[in-house]
Structures are given as C-alpha cells and as structure tokens.
Design a protein around this motif. Structure first.
Motif, PDB file in Angstrom:
ATOM      1  N   UNK A 146       0.830  -1.201   0.000  1.00  0.00           N
ATOM      2  CA  UNK A 146       0.000   0.000   0.000  1.00  0.00           C
ATOM      3  C   UNK A 146       0.869   1.258   0.000  1.00  0.00           C
ATOM      4  N   UNK A 147       1.889   1.272   0.845  1.00  0.00           N
ATOM      5  CA  UNK A 147       2.792   2.424   0.902  1.00  0.00           C
ATOM      6  C   UNK A 147       3.563   2.585  -0.404  1.00  0.00           C
ATOM      7  N   UNK A 148       3.940   1.460  -1.002  1.00  0.00           N
ATOM      8  CA  UNK A 148       4.633   1.496  -2.286  1.00  0.00           C
ATOM      9  C   UNK A 148       3.721   2.106  -3.355  1.00  0.00           C
ATOM     10  N   UNK A 149       2.461   1.709  -3.346  1.00  0.00           N
ATOM     11  CA  UNK A 149       1.501   2.278  -4.287  1.00  0.00           C
ATOM     12  C   UNK A 149       1.332   3.767  -4.096  1.00  0.00           C
ATOM     13  N   UNK A 150       1.280   4.211  -2.850  1.00  0.00           N
ATOM     14  CA  UNK A 150       1.170   5.638  -2.563  1.00  0.00           C
ATOM     15  C   UNK A 150       2.391   6.390  -3.074  1.00  0.00           C
ATOM     16  N   UNK A 151       3.564   5.797  -2.878  1.00  0.00           N
ATOM     17  CA  UNK A 151       4.793   6.434  -3.352  1.00  0.00           C
ATOM     18  C   UNK A 151       4.804   6.527  -4.871  1.00  0.00           C
ATOM     19  N   UNK A 152       4.323   5.488  -5.544  1.00  0.00           N
ATOM     20  CA  UNK A 152       4.238   5.532  -7.003  1.00  0.00           C
ATOM     21  C   UNK A 152       3.286   6.629  -7.463  1.00  0.00           C
ATOM     22  N   UNK A 153       2.137   6.739  -6.799  1.00  0.00           N
ATOM     23  CA  UNK A 153       1.173   7.772  -7.171  1.00  0.00           C
ATOM     24  C   UNK A 153       1.748   9.162  -6.959  1.00  0.00           C
ATOM     25  N   UNK A 154       2.422   9.364  -5.820  1.00  0.00           N
ATOM     26  CA  UNK A 154       3.005  10.671  -5.526  1.00  0.00           C
ATOM     27  C   UNK A 154       4.073  11.047  -6.544  1.00  0.00           C
ATOM     28  N   UNK A 155       4.741  10.034  -7.111  1.00  0.00           N
ATOM     29  CA  UNK A 155       5.778  10.273  -8.115  1.00  0.00           C
ATOM     30  C   UNK A 155       5.201  10.346  -9.530  1.00  0.00           C
ATOM     31  N   UNK A 156       3.879  10.252  -9.643  1.00  0.00           N
ATOM     32  CA  UNK A 156       3.226  10.379 -10.944  1.00  0.00           C
ATOM     33  C   UNK A 156       3.054   9.083 -11.692  1.00  0.00           C
ATOM     34  N   UNK A 157       3.404   7.953 -11.080  1.00  0.00           N
ATOM     35  CA  UNK A 157       3.248   6.653 -11.734  1.00  0.00           C
ATOM     36  C   UNK A 157       1.877   6.077 -11.378  1.00  0.00           C
ATOM     37  N   UNK A 158       0.836   6.654 -11.942  1.00  0.00           N
ATOM     38  CA  UNK A 158      -0.517   6.355 -11.498  1.00  0.00           C
ATOM     39  C   UNK A 158      -0.981   4.949 -11.877  1.00  0.00           C
ATOM     40  N   UNK A 159      -0.735   4.537 -13.108  1.00  0.00           N
ATOM     41  CA  UNK A 159      -1.162   3.197 -13.516  1.00  0.00           C
ATOM     42  C   UNK A 159      -0.421   2.128 -12.715  1.00  0.00           C
ATOM     43  N   UNK A 160       0.880   2.352 -12.491  1.00  0.00           N
ATOM     44  CA  UNK A 160       1.653   1.403 -11.680  1.00  0.00           C
ATOM     45  C   UNK A 160       1.121   1.359 -10.254  1.00  0.00           C
ATOM     46  N   UNK A 161       0.727   2.527  -9.743  1.00  0.00           N
ATOM     47  CA  UNK A 161       0.182   2.594  -8.385  1.00  0.00           C
ATOM     48  C   UNK A 161      -1.088   1.768  -8.271  1.00  0.00           C
ATOM     49  N   UNK A 162      -1.959   1.863  -9.272  1.00  0.00           N
ATOM     50  CA  UNK A 162      -3.195   1.078  -9.253  1.00  0.00           C
ATOM     51  C   UNK A 162      -2.896  -0.417  -9.186  1.00  0.00           C
TER      52      UNK A 162
END
Length: 278
Positions: free
Chosen positions: A116-132
């Motif tokens: 979950x934290x990894x997904x949040x970090x991806x989203x914050x870095x603009x990697x939205x599809x990867x975050x999903x």
C-alpha cells in the motif's frame, strides 16, 4: 478558446485545487512543501514528539534526518523504510520516497502495508497506472481493506476516472461507515467534477465525525471558499490551530483561490455588505 478547451481548462483548475487539498495533512505544511496526493496512512512511529501534521518545516527536516539514519542502519527493516518514505513524501521528496519503497517492497513482497505504501509512493511520483496495480496486489477479496479502497479511489480520481473512484470510496464506506478520511476523499472527488454543493455535503459530514482530522476541515474550508463564502472558509481554516498555523492556513487558502482569479471577487463580495450600510 473552444468550448472543449474551456471545459478542459476548467477541469484542470479543479484538479489542481483538489489534488493540493486532498493531499495535505494541514495547509501550513502545504505552503512550503510539495503535496502527498493520498490522504491515507501516517508515520507509524512513537518516537515523534508531535503529530506530523502539526510539525513545522524545520521539525519535518529534523524528523527526516533521524528517520534517514535509522533506515541507513538497516535498509531492509520494514518499519524504518515505511517511516522514512512517509516523511520524505511529507517533505515533497517523492522520487526519493519511491526509491526507498522499492527496496522495502523487494524485501517484503507480500506485506499489504508495504505494498500500500509502495503504491502511494508511485502515485506521488506520478506513476498512477503502476500505483493502481500495486494497490490492487495489496487488496484481497476475502479480507478487503478500506484504506486500500480509498487509496485506489484517490488514484482513479487523478486519472480522471471519477465514477470508478467513487465506487471505491463507497466500498470503503461499506467496510468502514462514516470514516471521515474516505468521506473527505469522496467530497473532493466531486470538487474535481465541479459539483461543489455535493462536495460540501460530504465534507461537512466528514468534519462532524469525532475522528476527523485537520486535513478534513481544511478541505471543507477550500470548498466553502470556492463557493464564494470566504469569511466562513477562513473561520473553518482557523479552528483548533495555533495562531501561526491559522495565519498560514488562511494565507495558503487565499493563494489557492487567487490561482483561479477568485480572491479579488470573493474579497469584493465580502466588502459589499458593509459598503451598503454606509
């Protein structure tokens, strides 16, 4: 400007305002730091002298240094990695936070909190599809986590998939009824589509919950201000904060509204009643 361009530009304005508000624990920290785009999660450390959302920029920098030292001593340690990545995101260092979480996720590939934290970090870095995808791996149908539903909704909102986002928020509320952070996210989802009245309904309900934190009230203040009721928004923004934090909140609120050429209009509205009585 064509009608399509005008609509697109308007939507982008809402996205800028909403994503900033959605992200911040309190407006004072937002005034000096880049935003963490997801509201879920916190620094799981008992060593901090005060809640992270009440820290000044200097205190956040000190916390980052101490947590960085703990992480350096053992980069594979789950708690040290989560703490350090979270504080990095609070300080706007999203790329570094993502790099930390990549290492933590490699060491803990099946840990739901880590994913979950990894997904949040991806989203914050603009990697939205990867975050999903990452958040989806963390979620399990037999034991669904409302925090993951809410985080997924926040990412979907950033992708412009508001209907899907709201479905996720409602799934979160089915699991955790009246959870203020989820209702706040749902309210801000309606801000993205320009439906401020519906947004205010959810945000006001969220702010009335006993477990609502400062970020919920600041989101409410923003939505009230966007509707032209700046005096009321200012009053909401000042609640339960020190004088310096209150002033920082109000200053930031004004700057956000002025980005949409709204501050002068709102100030004029506030002055008209008094001018009429003279």
């Amino acid at each position: 400007m064509t009608a399509l361009q005008s609509t697109s530009a308007k939507r982008r304005q809402w996205q800028i305002a909403a994503c900033i508000a959605l992200a911040c624990a309190t407006l004072p920290s937002c005034a000096t730091q880049k935003a963490d785009r997801l509201t879920t999660g916190s620094i799981p450390s008992a060593s901090l002298s005060k809640p992270v959302d009440l820290m000044t920029a200097v205190e956040l920098a000190g916390a980052e240094k101490s947590m960085g030292l703990a992480y350096d001593r053992n980069p594979k340690d789950r708690t040290a990695g989560l703490n350090y990545a979270n504080i990095l995101r609070m300080n706007g260092k999203n790329t570094q936070a993502l790099a930390v979480m990549q290492q933590v996720a490699i060491a803990n590939p099946t840990d739901r909190d880590v994913l979950a934290a990894y997904g949040k970090a991806q989203a914050a870095a603009g990697q939205l599809e990867q975050a999903l995808a990452t958040i989806g791996r963390a979620q399990t149908p037999d034991r669904p986590d409302w925090r993951l539903y809410s985080a997924e909704g926040a990412v979907l909102d950033q992708l412009g998939r508001s209907d899907e986002a709201r479905q996720k928020y409602r799934l979160a509320l089915d699991t955790q009824p009246k959870e203020p952070s989820v209702m706040s996210n749902l309210g801000m989802s309606y801000v993205l589509s320009g439906d401020l009245k519906t947004a205010e309904t959810y945000l006001r309900s969220a702010s009335e919950q006993s477990t609502a934190d400062s970020r919920v009230r600041q989101n409410l203040a923003l939505v009230v201000g966007l509707q032209g009721r700046f005096a009321e928004a200012e009053q909401i923004a000042r609640r339960e904060l020190t004088e310096s934090q209150s002033e920082a909140n109000v200053t930031y609120l004004r700057s956000m509204l002025s980005q949409q050429n709204a501050w002068a209009k709102l100030s004029d509205k506030d002055r008209k009643p008094s001018q009429a009585t003279n």
